[in-house]
Enzyme design. Sequence first.
Site, PDB file in Angstrom:
ATOM      1  N   LYS A   6      -1.417   3.377   5.713  1.00 31.99           N
ATOM      2  CA  LYS A   6      -2.395   2.638   4.901  1.00 31.99           C
ATOM      3  C   LYS A   6      -3.563   2.073   5.706  1.00 31.99           C
ATOM      4  CE  LYS A   6       0.718   0.972   1.309  1.00 31.99           C
ATOM      5  NZ  LYS A   6       1.123  -0.167   0.486  1.00 31.99           N
ATOM      6  N   ASP A  22      -3.065  -1.484  -4.675  1.00 36.44           N
ATOM      7  CA  ASP A  22      -1.988  -2.483  -4.569  1.00 36.44           C
ATOM      8  C   ASP A  22      -2.513  -3.838  -5.033  1.00 36.44           C
ATOM      9  OD1 ASP A  22      -0.052  -0.817  -3.541  1.00 36.44           O
ATOM     10  OD2 ASP A  22      -0.549  -1.238  -1.451  1.00 36.44           O
TER      11      ASP A  22
END
Length: 281
Positions: free
Chosen positions: A76, A111
Amino acid sequence: MTKKAGMVTHPDGEVKKYAVIGNPIKHSLSPVMHTAAFRALGVNATYEALEVENLSRAYDYLKENYAGINVTIPHKETIVELLDEKEMAADLIGAVNCVKFGRKAMGFNTDLHGAISALKDVVPHLREKNILVLGAGGAARAIIFGCLMEGANVTIYNRTVRKAEALAKEIGEKMKDIEVQRRPDPVGFDILINATSAGMYPKVDETPLTSGIPSNMVVMDIVYNPLETRLLRKAKEAGARTISGLEMFVRQGAESLRIWGYDPPVSLMREVVTKELMKND
Ligand code: ATR
């Protein structure tokens, strides 16, 4: 790079390819969720889980062959430097979990959207709310920035205090000061968010917090396997309202679909993931 396919068969037409990349990746529920969504939408697309060890080496292949990807641990943060462009929030957080490939590769952090949207379903106005976030990893970063953008006051606690202090310093420089606790104490907070992996299958007896949870709190967990973590069970017993990690997972997936140009069948996605998680019980 090894593949685990979640395929939809298409007799004709161009098939758009999507994937989630990570390492390890074989337990990811993203292929099941997205494949069901594409099937329901009648979209000519596939969604696979790709185990990627070396992201810089795999990147050009992904950009050439995929319309979009989701990105999970441990890539990420690494992917941020490889992309052509990032939305502002992803840039601020320093982590990307969704990429749209086209002439340019554009990175997003869904997210953040997933967590805040799940939270606002239960607490519509986060402004001036006092939120205690447990954790100082990638998930915690997205959640903390999201909460601050909504005008909340954030305090963090992390098992490794030095990491919490480093994160608080960075966030203070980029956005707003946040407090650091040396011992996790939820008393006096409106909302408690577990952004650590404590309690995740198979270590279901773990919990990031042992002291009492006030009954007037809202407690959210990012862990979705099991559906009810030990923390959420304790919170319910204490009379607190709870939000399962499933909500954040489904909503980050739904937001990824929106970014790729589809209208996500959110209820179906929730149903499919719940069913899959029940199989593990
Ligand atoms: P992610 O990107 O999912 O946040 P990460 O960056 O590896 O993953 O961060 C994991 C977080 O969970 C960290 O805050 C970690 O705490 P440490 O910094 O002390 O390692 C936390 N964590 C993991 N297991 C934990 C446990 N059993 N109890 C408490 N915290 C835990």
